[in-house]
Design an enzyme around this catalytic site. Structure first.
Site, PDB file in Angstrom:
ATOM      1  N   ASP A   1      -0.659 -24.578  28.631  1.00 15.25           N
ATOM      2  CA  ASP A   1      -0.865 -25.602  27.601  1.00 15.25           C
ATOM      3  C   ASP A   1      -0.900 -24.932  26.233  1.00 15.25           C
ATOM      4  O   ASP A   1      -1.816 -24.168  25.931  1.00 15.25           O
ATOM      5  CB  ASP A   1      -2.169 -26.341  27.882  1.00 15.25           C
ATOM      6  CG  ASP A   1      -2.531 -27.336  26.788  1.00 15.25           C
ATOM      7  OD1 ASP A   1      -1.707 -27.574  25.887  1.00 15.25           O
ATOM      8  OD2 ASP A   1      -3.652 -27.875  26.844  1.00 15.25           O
TER       9      ASP A   1
ATOM     10  N   GLU B   1       1.530   1.918   8.418  1.00 19.68           N
ATOM     11  CA  GLU B   1       0.302   2.705   8.296  1.00 19.68           C
ATOM     12  C   GLU B   1      -0.858   1.728   8.095  1.00 19.68           C
ATOM     13  O   GLU B   1      -1.212   1.384   6.973  1.00 19.68           O
ATOM     14  CB  GLU B   1       0.391   3.672   7.120  1.00 19.68           C
ATOM     15  CG  GLU B   1       1.525   4.674   7.221  1.00 19.68           C
ATOM     16  CD  GLU B   1       1.653   5.534   5.973  1.00 19.68           C
ATOM     17  OE1 GLU B   1       0.827   5.373   5.037  1.00 19.68           O
ATOM     18  OE2 GLU B   1       2.578   6.352   5.900  1.00 19.68           O
TER      19      GLU B   1
ATOM     20  N   GLU C   1      -4.427   0.613   7.771  1.00 16.77           N
ATOM     21  CA  GLU C   1      -5.788   1.072   7.509  1.00 16.77           C
ATOM     22  C   GLU C   1      -6.794   0.038   8.009  1.00 16.77           C
ATOM     23  O   GLU C   1      -6.465  -1.141   8.144  1.00 16.77           O
ATOM     24  CB  GLU C   1      -5.969   1.324   6.013  1.00 16.77           C
ATOM     25  CG  GLU C   1      -5.049   2.406   5.465  1.00 16.77           C
ATOM     26  CD  GLU C   1      -5.007   2.464   3.950  1.00 16.77           C
ATOM     27  OE1 GLU C   1      -4.511   3.463   3.413  1.00 16.77           O
ATOM     28  OE2 GLU C   1      -5.442   1.489   3.298  1.00 16.77           O
TER      29      GLU C   1
ATOM     30  N   GLU D   1     -10.236   7.476   5.583  1.00 15.70           N
ATOM     31  CA  GLU D   1      -9.525   7.022   4.394  1.00 15.70           C
ATOM     32  C   GLU D   1     -10.431   7.076   3.161  1.00 15.70           C
ATOM     33  O   GLU D   1     -11.576   7.495   3.234  1.00 15.70           O
ATOM     34  CB  GLU D   1      -8.948   5.617   4.600  1.00 15.70           C
ATOM     35  CG  GLU D   1      -7.433   5.594   4.843  1.00 15.70           C
ATOM     36  CD  GLU D   1      -6.624   6.145   3.681  1.00 15.70           C
ATOM     37  OE1 GLU D   1      -7.128   6.161   2.538  1.00 15.70           O
ATOM     38  OE2 GLU D   1      -5.477   6.568   3.902  1.00 15.70           O
TER      39      GLU D   1
ATOM     40  N   GLU E   1      -7.583   5.619   8.984  1.00 14.58           N
ATOM     41  CA  GLU E   1      -6.148   5.423   9.175  1.00 14.58           C
ATOM     42  C   GLU E   1      -5.699   6.242  10.378  1.00 14.58           C
ATOM     43  O   GLU E   1      -6.102   7.403  10.529  1.00 14.58           O
ATOM     44  CB  GLU E   1      -5.360   5.837   7.937  1.00 14.58           C
ATOM     45  CG  GLU E   1      -3.859   5.620   8.064  1.00 14.58           C
ATOM     46  CD  GLU E   1      -3.100   5.964   6.802  1.00 14.58           C
ATOM     47  OE1 GLU E   1      -2.037   6.594   6.904  1.00 14.58           O
ATOM     48  OE2 GLU E   1      -3.590   5.609   5.702  1.00 14.58           O
TER      49      GLU E   1
ATOM     50  N   HIS F   1       1.076   0.287   4.432  1.00 12.43           N
ATOM     51  CA  HIS F   1       2.367   0.739   3.931  1.00 12.43           C
ATOM     52  C   HIS F   1       3.370   0.728   5.086  1.00 12.43           C
ATOM     53  O   HIS F   1       3.053   1.182   6.187  1.00 12.43           O
ATOM     54  CB  HIS F   1       2.248   2.151   3.357  1.00 12.43           C
ATOM     55  CG  HIS F   1       1.136   2.297   2.366  1.00 12.43           C
ATOM     56  ND1 HIS F   1       0.462   3.484   2.163  1.00 12.43           N
ATOM     57  CD2 HIS F   1       0.553   1.397   1.528  1.00 12.43           C
ATOM     58  CE1 HIS F   1      -0.470   3.322   1.244  1.00 12.43           C
ATOM     59  NE2 HIS F   1      -0.434   2.053   0.845  1.00 12.43           N
TER      60      HIS F   1
ATOM     61  N   ARG G   1       3.242   6.786  -5.946  1.00 10.65           N
ATOM     62  CA  ARG G   1       2.457   5.816  -5.181  1.00 10.65           C
ATOM     63  C   ARG G   1       1.944   4.657  -6.026  1.00 10.65           C
ATOM     64  O   ARG G   1       1.219   3.804  -5.521  1.00 10.65           O
ATOM     65  CB  ARG G   1       1.303   6.528  -4.470  1.00 10.65           C
ATOM     66  CG  ARG G   1       1.759   7.322  -3.256  1.00 10.65           C
ATOM     67  CD  ARG G   1       0.633   8.151  -2.659  1.00 10.65           C
ATOM     68  NE  ARG G   1       0.968   8.645  -1.332  1.00 10.65           N
ATOM     69  CZ  ARG G   1       1.746   9.703  -1.095  1.00 10.65           C
ATOM     70  NH1 ARG G   1       2.258  10.369  -2.120  1.00 10.65           N
ATOM     71  NH2 ARG G   1       2.005  10.099   0.140  1.00 10.65           N
TER      72      ARG G   1
ATOM     73  N   GLU H   1       9.426   3.173   1.594  1.00 11.99           N
ATOM     74  CA  GLU H   1       8.065   2.786   1.949  1.00 11.99           C
ATOM     75  C   GLU H   1       7.644   1.622   1.057  1.00 11.99           C
ATOM     76  O   GLU H   1       7.532   1.781  -0.163  1.00 11.99           O
ATOM     77  CB  GLU H   1       7.107   3.967   1.767  1.00 11.99           C
ATOM     78  CG  GLU H   1       5.647   3.626   2.037  1.00 11.99           C
ATOM     79  CD  GLU H   1       4.694   4.700   1.530  1.00 11.99           C
ATOM     80  OE1 GLU H   1       3.612   4.843   2.110  1.00 11.99           O
ATOM     81  OE2 GLU H   1       5.039   5.394   0.536  1.00 11.99           O
TER      82      GLU H   1
ATOM     83  N   ARG I   1       4.735  -0.575  -0.100  1.00 11.99           N
ATOM     84  CA  ARG I   1       3.306  -0.292  -0.111  1.00 11.99           C
ATOM     85  C   ARG I   1       2.435  -1.531  -0.319  1.00 11.99           C
ATOM     86  O   ARG I   1       1.224  -1.472  -0.200  1.00 11.99           O
ATOM     87  CB  ARG I   1       2.999   0.736  -1.214  1.00 11.99           C
ATOM     88  CG  ARG I   1       3.689   2.065  -0.978  1.00 11.99           C
ATOM     89  CD  ARG I   1       3.458   3.044  -2.123  1.00 11.99           C
ATOM     90  NE  ARG I   1       2.063   3.338  -2.345  1.00 11.99           N
ATOM     91  CZ  ARG I   1       1.337   4.211  -1.642  1.00 11.99           C
ATOM     92  NH1 ARG I   1       1.894   4.854  -0.621  1.00 11.99           N
ATOM     93  NH2 ARG I   1       0.071   4.433  -1.923  1.00 11.99           N
TER      94      ARG I   1
END
Length: 470
Positions: free
Chosen positions: A51, A130, A132, A212, A220, A269, A339, A358, A360
């Protein structure tokens, strides 16, 4: 594994039960379990009925009958069940048409991979998230018409430096100073190591684990990239293992992006690359060692980034992290090594196989199947339409003045703003029938009605602090 191999695998491990896991629309695993004695090989073709009317975001009770079809390649032994239990991840199908249910996130991820192959651009998209998270010792929250509160605590929290702990032994993590300290300041090394061991049991290849930046147990654990669907499967196992190991240590884990005020939030990321016939397509002689195709992929993500945030940053709490003026990836630009830009080009290795981008901005509250599929569709749109990402921004964006930032677009400032962007910009998701209008409309409707409005309508403790005496 084939169905026959799954049956042999279950027998080899003396499985007594079979657990069927599947995704709700929003991004949480659901499951039910049957005794091994009634598990037959034909379930891989016929499926199991259930269901679906009470599953979040799915259609109403008059269309509630659903079928689960287990994917034999996902068979593992659940690492937490005392009774030996075979675990299978499933796709959801309509029992009448026998077609994949369009609101099943795993089906959407499968269609994204099929669409990629149909374009001829590449045959595999690799993703490496990645994610966290925080591990707390205590969490309490409650709300009503006349009250609301939350409280989280951790023995690592700097706010406990003066608490009577009989004895208090110090080694608290100062705000924004939690990156890579050794024990005893890092009090959760053994806990994370147990998480790693359990991840390896289910086939997740861990690359590293560490504390982290934030105080109070932010962590992480990075695992090796995989194809879109397999990586999304692994992300679900990742979250399941983190939460269950934390519980066994008498703690609680959360992937909420911003559980603490005044310290770093949790991001996710996402590393992405395209390959064809075993060759990487993102390596080349353009900026950052990228190919022209990779730059077009970046162009697609940047063009659709505000709409993507409705899927990659899908909670009201996501926008407590995505705040301009702080060290958050809100600036929709790209750069190498940098970054402070939303898209970074990692420069750790000159190998073409390591060349990737990447993104972020996303956070771990997202549904991995939907987020990875949406990112792929945005990048492919960039390639198909040769979208120029513009010039890279090789500066510390966090140090730029408002005047210098005026031409740099920013991520949405709220969930409602992101959902509005998705409403206005989602044609790229509909290509190949990967997402459908029903899926997009249901996502926006659910998020507004079930999440944004309830949060937006409630007074908060901070409002009492600011306004009670006016």
């Amino acid at each position: 594994m084939t169905p026959k191999e799954v049956m042999a695998f279950a027998k080899e491990h003396n499985a007594q039960s079979v657990d069927f896991k599947f995704m709700d629309f929003i991004g949480t695993w659901q499951h039910f379990t049957i005794p091994m004695s009634v598990f037959e090989e034909d379930v891989f073709e016929e499926g199991l009925g259930f269901d679906g009317s009470s599953i979040r975001g799915w259609k109403s009770i008059h269309e509630s009958d659903m079928i689960l079809l287990p994917d034999p390649s996902t068979a593992v032994i659940d690492p937490f069940m005392e009774t030996p239990t075979l675990s299978l991840i499933c796709n959801v199908f309509d029992p009448i048409t026998r077609q994949p249910y369009e609101r099943d996130p795993r089906n959407i991820a499968t269609k994204a991979e099929e669409y990629l192959k149909s374009t001829g651009i590449a045959d595999v998209a690799y993703f490496g998230p990645e994610a966290e998270f925080f591990v707390f010792d205590d969490v309490r929250y409650d709300l009503g018409s006349n009250h609301s509160f939350y409280f989280v605590d951790s023995i690592e929290g700097i706010w406990n430096s003066g608490r009577e702990e009989v004895p208090n032994l110090g080694y608290k993590v100062r705000h924004k100073e939690g990156y890579f300290p050794v024990p005893p300041t890092d009090s959760q090394q053994e806990l994370r190591e147990e998480m790693v061991r359990k991840m390896e049991v289910v086939g997740i290849q861990v690359e590293r684990q560490h504390h982290e930046v934030a105080t109070a147990g932010q962590a992480e654990i990075d695992f090796k990239f995989d194809s879109l669907l397999r990586c999304a499967d692994k992300l679900m196992w990742f979250k399941y293992i983190v939460k269950n190991v934390a519980l066994r240590f008498g703690k609680t884990a959360t992937f909420m992006p911003k559980p603490l005020y005044g310290d770093n939030g949790s991001g996710m990321h996402i590393h992405i690359s395209l390959w064809k016939k075993g060759k990487p397509l993102f390596a080349g002689d353009e900026y950052g060692g990228l190919s022209k195709l990779a730059l077009y992929f970046i162009g697609g993500i940047l063009k659709h980034a505000r709409a993507l945030c409705a899927i990659t940053n899908p909670t009201t709490n996501s926008y407590r992290r995505l705040v301009p003026g702080f060290e958050a990836p809100v600036n929709l630009a790209y750069s190498s090594r940098n970054r402070s830009a939303a898209i970074r080009i990692p420069m750790y290795s000159p190998s073409p196989k390591a060349k990737r981008i990447e993104f972020r901005t996303p956070d771990p509250s997202c549904n991995g199947y939907l987020a990875f599929a949406a990112l792929l569709m945005a990048g492919l749109d960039g390639i198909e339409n040769k979208i120029d990402p513009g010039q890279p921004l090789d500066k510390d964006i966090y140090s730029l003045s408002p005047e210098e930032l005026k031409n740099v677009p920013s991520a949405p400032g709220s969930l409602k703003e992101a959902l509005k962007a998705l409403e206005e910009d989602h044609d790229f998701l509909l290509k190949g029938g990967v997402f459908t209008e029903d899926v997009v409309e249901a996502w926006i409707s659910y998020k507004i009605e079930k999440e944004f409005n309830p949060v937006n309508l409630r007074p908060t403790p901070m409002e009492f602090f600011l306004y009670y005496d006016i």
